[in-house]
Write an enzyme that holds these catalytic residues in place. Structure first.
Site, mmCIF file in Angstrom:
data_model
loop_
_atom_site.group_PDB
_atom_site.id
_atom_site.type_symbol
_atom_site.label_atom_id
_atom_site.label_comp_id
_atom_site.label_asym_id
_atom_site.label_seq_id
_atom_site.Cartn_x
_atom_site.Cartn_y
_atom_site.Cartn_z
ATOM 1 N N TYR B 240 0.883 -1.096 -0.152
ATOM 2 C CA TYR B 240 0.020 -0.037 -0.062
ATOM 3 C C TYR B 240 0.798 1.356 -0.137
ATOM 4 O O TYR B 240 1.910 1.176 0.295
ATOM 5 C CB TYR B 240 -0.993 -0.179 1.185
ATOM 6 C CG TYR B 240 -1.977 -0.925 1.016
ATOM 7 C CD1 TYR B 240 -3.275 -0.629 0.413
ATOM 8 C CD2 TYR B 240 -1.929 -2.227 1.128
ATOM 9 C CE1 TYR B 240 -4.489 -1.518 0.045
ATOM 10 C CE2 TYR B 240 -2.927 -3.181 1.076
ATOM 11 C CZ TYR B 240 -3.914 -2.748 0.419
ATOM 12 O OH TYR B 240 -5.085 -3.595 0.190
ATOM 13 N N HIS B 241 0.046 2.376 -0.289
ATOM 14 C CA HIS B 241 0.922 3.743 -0.331
ATOM 15 C C HIS B 241 -0.017 4.503 0.536
ATOM 16 O O HIS B 241 -1.276 4.395 0.636
ATOM 17 C CB HIS B 241 0.647 4.079 -1.871
ATOM 18 C CG HIS B 241 0.807 5.531 -2.224
ATOM 19 N ND1 HIS B 241 2.258 5.790 -2.760
ATOM 20 C CD2 HIS B 241 0.074 6.581 -2.203
ATOM 21 C CE1 HIS B 241 2.177 6.946 -2.618
ATOM 22 N NE2 HIS B 241 0.887 7.674 -2.592
#
Lengths: 403, 424
Positions: B240-241
C-alpha cells in the site's frame, strides 16, 4: 567561494521531483536557474494541505522547498500566445532548457527543440518524460510510483517467493535526475569544444532500468527471471535486517569474508550455535539462512540498533541501524555531514532542507537561497534581463500572461 | 590524452580524449561506466589476479568464474583493463606515471588507504594539478562512521530508503540488486563533470567525496519534514501507499491475470480523471458496480471518502484487473490516459516494445566465449548520436601490454619482470 557552474543560465520547466532536481543541483553549483511556473497549473509539489492556517497555499509545501532551492521563479501562463514570445526571449539568453512534460506539451506551446534552435542555435534541451520522447509507448502517463514499476525495480523488491512489494520512495526520480544532469553536463562540455547544442531525450524508465544490468543479463544470457530475494545477497551470509530492542527497530548486518564471520562469532560471544556444522562455511550458511537469521535475532533483540552497530563495527563487521527520519535527523554522522540544514522561509519560518550530496574540495556548492515564492523574480527576469519596460510588465500581469 | 572514441557517424564522442583511471570495486563500477559510455577512455586498474567484484554472481551460464560475472560485464564494458599492485613500490611508481597524465582517478577504497600509499588526492595533485579524484565510499571521507565497514545493504538501511519497503510485521526489505552503490556512482560521475567544468576555467582539479548512504538518503528527504511538521513516522505498509498527510491507505501493486500492475487511486488533479476513465472502462465490460458512479472523481479526495469506501472501490477494481493480462491493462491505460503500468520483471523489460523501439539493447561480441551477448545499452538519446557500448568488459590484465609497453614504453622484459614479482 568559487562556483563551478557560474555563468550558465537555465530556463527550467522541470516540475514535480525528477524534473526539478537537475536544475536545483545546477543552481547549488552556481548556475542561474530560472524556474518557469504558473498559477494556472501549479507544480504538483506546490499543492498539498496547508501547514499554517487552513487555506491552500502554494508557498507552504516543504517538498517543493527541498527540490527548488537556489532557483529563481517566474510565473507565466505558458499556454497564452504572448507567453511564447517572452519565453523565447529568455531562452535566447539561456544555455540550457529542462522539461519533463508529456512528449507533446513543449510542441503545443511552440517551444519544442526545433522552435528553440530558431532563437538560440546552440541551446541544450533536456527532455525527460516517463518513457522518453519517442517510441510507441511514449504517451504513457507516469507518476513516481508507476515509473518504478515500469522500470523493473518494484518487481525486484519483496520477500523471497512472495509477491512484489515495490520501492516506496523517490528512488526512480533521483536516478533520472542524476542521469539527466550528467547528460546535460556532458553536452555543455561538448558544446564548449564544438559550439553545438543538443536535444537530450531521457526516458525516466530507462534511467532506472539501467541500474539493473545483472538482473537483465541474467535473463538475456541465462534465461532466468530474477525475482525478489528479500534481503539475501548472492555472496554474503548473514545478510539481512535483524530485529532489535524497541518498537520496530532493526539493524542491518552483512558478513562477507570468512575472516569477518570469525570476528562476528566472537563479537556475539561465541555461543554454541556458531560452531554448528551447518554454519561452518559460507556455502553452508547460504543454505541455512532461516536458521542463521533466527539465531542472530535471538542475539540482536537484546540490544538497540546502535549498540549492535558499535559491537560489530568494533569487530570489523558491517552493520548500521535501520534509520527512520527521526533517527537520521539525530544521528551524529548525519549531523557532522550537515545533511539537514535550517533555511529561513518567509512563510514557514525556519525549515529543514536536505543539503548537497557531494563534498567537493574546491567548488563545494551551497544552498544559495531558499526556494523562490511563485513569480518572485518576475521583475528581475522581465525587467533587468529582458529589458521590458515596467508598463509592459504591468500590462502582461493584467492580461494574466504573467500569472 | 585518452584514446579517441568515435561514434558510428565518425563524430567524436562527447567525452572522448579524457583519460579515467578506475580503481573502484563494485561500489564505483558504474561511475567509470557512465563516463566510458560517453567516450571517455577508462582504464580499470585491478589488483593482480583480478578485482574481487568479479566473483559476484549471477554468472554467464551459471559457471562461477571471474571472467563470467554478469555484474562485471554490465558495468565494466567500455573500459580497458590492466592489473597493478598498488602496495608494491614499483606498482606505486607506475600508478604515479599513469596518474600524471590522467584527467580523472576514481576510487572506492576505505578512507585513508590511498593516502597511506602516498597516492591520495593531496599527493596526486602535486604531480598533476588538474587531476580530479572521485571517491565513492559507504559513509564518505569524514564523520564518525567514515572508517566503518559498509555494504550496499548497510548503507541502504542507514539511508532510510528501506523504511517503507516491506510488511509491517516483517523486516524492511531492499531491492534485490544493488541500490545505494549505483546511485552514489552516478553522483560521483556528475561530481566529476562539475569538477571538469571548473578545471577548464581554473586549471585546477579537486577531490569529489561521495557517500553512498548520503546519496541514497536524498531519496528520503521528504520524510524528515513530514516527521518534523506532523510528528509522523510513516510505517511500512506492504503493498500500500500512503500520501504525504496520509490517513488513508491506497493500494499500489495489484495482482492481475499474469502478473502485477501498479495503479493508485490518487486524488483530484493527479488521479481524478484517470480514475473516472478507469471506472468507465470497467463499466464497458460490465464490471463496474453502481456505487463507483456515486463518487465525484473530479473532486475525489481519498481522505474525505474514508478508508472503508476506498477499500470497496479497490476490491471492485481488483476484480477487474484479475480478468486481464498486464499487456491488456497497460495498452488500455495508455489509450485512455490512465496512470497504470505493468510491474515489469527483467523478462518484461526485455520484451517491452518501447525499449526495443528506442534501441535499448546492444549485442556485444565476446570472442573468448565464442558468442555475442545482449547488454542493456547506456540510456540517453541525443540529436545526431548517442552514447554506446564500444567494447565488452576487459579480461584480467587484457590491456597490460597495450598500456605498459605501448603507452608507458616499458620493454617486454620489464613487463615480464613486473609480472614475475607480482606487480602486474
Amino acid at each position: 567561494m568559487v562556483d563551478a557552474l557560474a555563468g550558465i543560465r537555465v530556463t527550467d520547466f522541470g516540475h514535480v521531483l525528477a524534473g526539478a532536481i537537475p536544475g536545483q543541483l545546477m543552481a547549488d553549483m552556481g548556475a542561474e536557474v530560472i524556474k518557469v511556473e504558473t498559477r494556472a497549473r501549479l507544480d504538483y509539489m506546490r499543492r498539498g494541505r496547508p501547514i499554517i492556517g487552513d487555506k491552500p497555499d502554494p508557498e507552504q509545501n516543504p517538498m517543493f522547498h527541498n527540490v527548488n532551492h537556489s532557483k529563481l521563479s517566474i510565473s507565466v501562463d505558458m499556454v497564452q500566445p504572448k507567453a511564447n514570445r517572452l519565453l523565447k526571449e529568455l531562452i535566447k539568453i539561456s544555455d540550457v532548457v529542462i522539461e519533463n512534460f508529456s512528449p507533446a506539451v513543449m510542441g503545443s506551446i511552440g517551444l519544442d527543440y526545433p522552435d528553440l534552435v530558431q532563437v538560440k542555435p546552440d541551446i541544450i534541451m533536456l527532455s525527460m518524460p516517463g518513457a522518453g520522447r519517442h517510441g510507441p509507448r511514449r504517451n504513457v502517463r507516469t507518476v513516481a510510483p508507476t515509473v518504478n514499476s515500469l522500470s523493473g525495480i518494484d518487481y525486484l523488491t519483496g520477500y523471497t517467493g512472495e509477491q512484489p512489494l515495490g520501492i516506496k520512495l523517490i528512488y526512480g526520480d533521483m536516478c533520472s535526475a542524476l542521469h539527466g544532469l550528467f547528460a546535460l553536463l556532458t553536452a555543455l562540455h561538448y558544446r564548449r569544444k564544438t559550439g553545438k547544442g543538443q536535444h537530450i531525450d531521457l526516458s525516466m524508465c530507462e534511467s532506472i532500468t539501467v541500474l539493473m544490468g545483472e538482473a537483465i543479463m541474467d535473463y538475456t544470457m541465462n534465461n532466468r527471471v530474477l525475482s525478489a530475494q528479500g534481503n539475501r545477497h548472492p555472496t554474503m551470509a548473514p545478510h539481512n535486517l535483524y530485529r532489535c530492542q524497541g518498537e520496530d527497530k532493526w539493524v542491518a548486518i552483512a558478513v562477507d569474508t570468512e575472516e569477518e564471520w570469525k570476528s562476528f562469532c566472537q563479537a556475539v560471544g561465541n555461543p554454541e550455535w556458531v560452531n554448528e556444522v551447518r554454519f561452518s562455511d559460507k556455502f553452508k550458511r547460504m543454505n541455512n539462512l532461516d536458521a542463521l537469521d533466527k539465531h542472530i535475532t535471538e542475539w540482536t533483540v537484546n540490544y538497540t540498533p546502535y549498540e549492535v552497530m558499535d559491537i560489530l563495527q568494533k569487530a570489523g563487521v558491517a552493520a548500521t541501524p535501520h534509520m527512520s527520519a527521526a533517527d537520521r535527523f539525530y544521528d551524529p554522522h548525519y549531523q557532522e555531514h550537515k545533511v539537514y540544514v535550517d533555511v529561513e522561509h518567509p512563510i514557514l519560518g525556519s525549515e529543514v532542507i536536505y543539503n548537497q550530496v557531494w563534498k567537493m574540495s574546491e567548488t563545494p556548492g551551497r544552498i544559495r537561497r531558499r526556494a523562490p515564492l511563485m513569480g518572485e523574480h518576475n521583475n528581475y527576469v522581465f525587467g533587468e534581463l529582458l529589458h521590458l519596460p515596467s508598463e509592459e510588465i504591468e500590462q502582461l500581469v493584467e492580461e494574466k500572461v504573467i500569472y | 590524452m585518452g584514446k579517441i572514441m568515435e561514434a558510428q557517424d565518425g563524430e567524436q564522442a562527447w567525452l572522448s580524449g579524457y583519460r579515467v583511471l578506475d580503481l573502484t570495486g563494485e561500489m564505483g563500477d558504474m561511475c567509470g561506466w557512465v563516463l566510458g559510455s560517453w567516450g571517455a577512455d577508462v582504464i580499470k586498474i585491478e589488483k593482480p589476479g583480478g578485482e574481487r567484484s568479479r566473483n559476484i554472481g549471477p554468472f554467464y551460464h551459471d559457471i562461477p568464474d571471474p571472467e563470467k560475472s554478469l555484474s562485471w560485464f554490465a558495468y565494466n564494458s567500455n573500459k580497458r583493463g590492466i592489473t597493478l599492485n598498488l602496495e608494491s613500490t614499483d606498482g606505486r611508481a607506475l600508478f604515479r606515471r599513469l596518474a600524471s597524465k590522467a584527467d580523472f582517478v576514481l576510487e572506492s577504497f576505505s578512507p585513508g588507504y590511498l593516502d597511506e600509499l602516498g597516492l591520495g588526492y593531496s599527493s596526486l595533485c602535486q604531480i598533476n594539478q588538474g587531476v580530479i579524484m572521485v571517491s565513492v565510499t559507504p559513509f564518505g571521507q569524514s564523520g564518525p562512521y567514515r572508517d566503518y565497514k559498509g555494504t550496499d545493504l548497510v548503507a541502504s538501511a542507514m539511508s532510510g530508503l528501506l523504511y517503507l519497503s516491506g510488511d509491517p510485521e516483517n523486516p524492511p526489505v531492499k531491492m534485490s540488486s544493488p541500490m545505494a552503490y549505483p546511485l552514489a556512482a552516478v553522483d560521483g560521475a556528475v561530481g566529476a563533470l562539475i569538477a571538469l567544468y571548473h578545471r577548464v576555467l581554473s586549471g585546477e582539479g579537486q577531490h569529489v567525496d561521495v557517500s553512498a548512504q548520503q546519496s541514497l538518503a536524498m531519496c528520503t528527504f521528504n520524510l524528515v519534514p513530514i516527521w518534523l511538521l506532523n510528528g509522523v513516522i510513516i510505517p511500512r505498509m506492504g503493498n500500500y501507499h500512503k500520501g504525504w498527510h496520509g490517513s488513508v491507505l491506497l493500494r499500489k501493486l495489484w495482482p492481475c491475470r499474469d502478473g502485477h500492475v501498479c495503479f493508485i487511486l490518487l486524488g483530484r488533479e493527479t488521479g481524478g480523471t484517470g480514475n473516472r476513465t478507469m471506472v468507465e472502462w470497467m463499466k464497458s465490460e460490465g464490471m463496474a458496480e453502481p456505487f463507483l458512479f456515486e463518487i465525484d472523481w473530479e473532486a475525489f479526495n481519498p481522505r474525505l471518502l474514508g478508508q472503508e469506501r476506498v477499500q470497496q472501490a479497490e476490491e471492485c477494481i481488483g476484480r477487474f484487473f484479475m480478468k486481464h493480462t498486464m499487456k491488456e491493462l497497460y495498452e488500455g491505460a495508455i489509450e485512455r490516459k490512465i496512470g497504470l503500468c505493468p510491474v515489469n520483471s527483467p523478462k518484461g523489460i526485455y520484451e517491452d516494445p518501447q525499449l526495443e523501439a528506442r534501441g535499448c539493447w546492444a549485442t556485444v561480441e565476446h570472442p573468448e566465449l565464442g558468442t555475442s551477448l545482449v547488454y542493456p545499452k547506456p540510456l540517453v538519446k541525443v540529436t545526431g548520436k548517442e552514447c554506446d557500448i564500444w567494447r565488452r568488459a576487459p579480461l584480467i590484465g587484457e590491456h597490460n601490454q597495450e598500456i605498459y609497453e605501448q603507452e608507458l614504453g616499458l620493454s617486454r622484459q620489464d613487463v615480464l619482470c613486473l609480472e614475475e614479482s607480482g606487480v602486474i
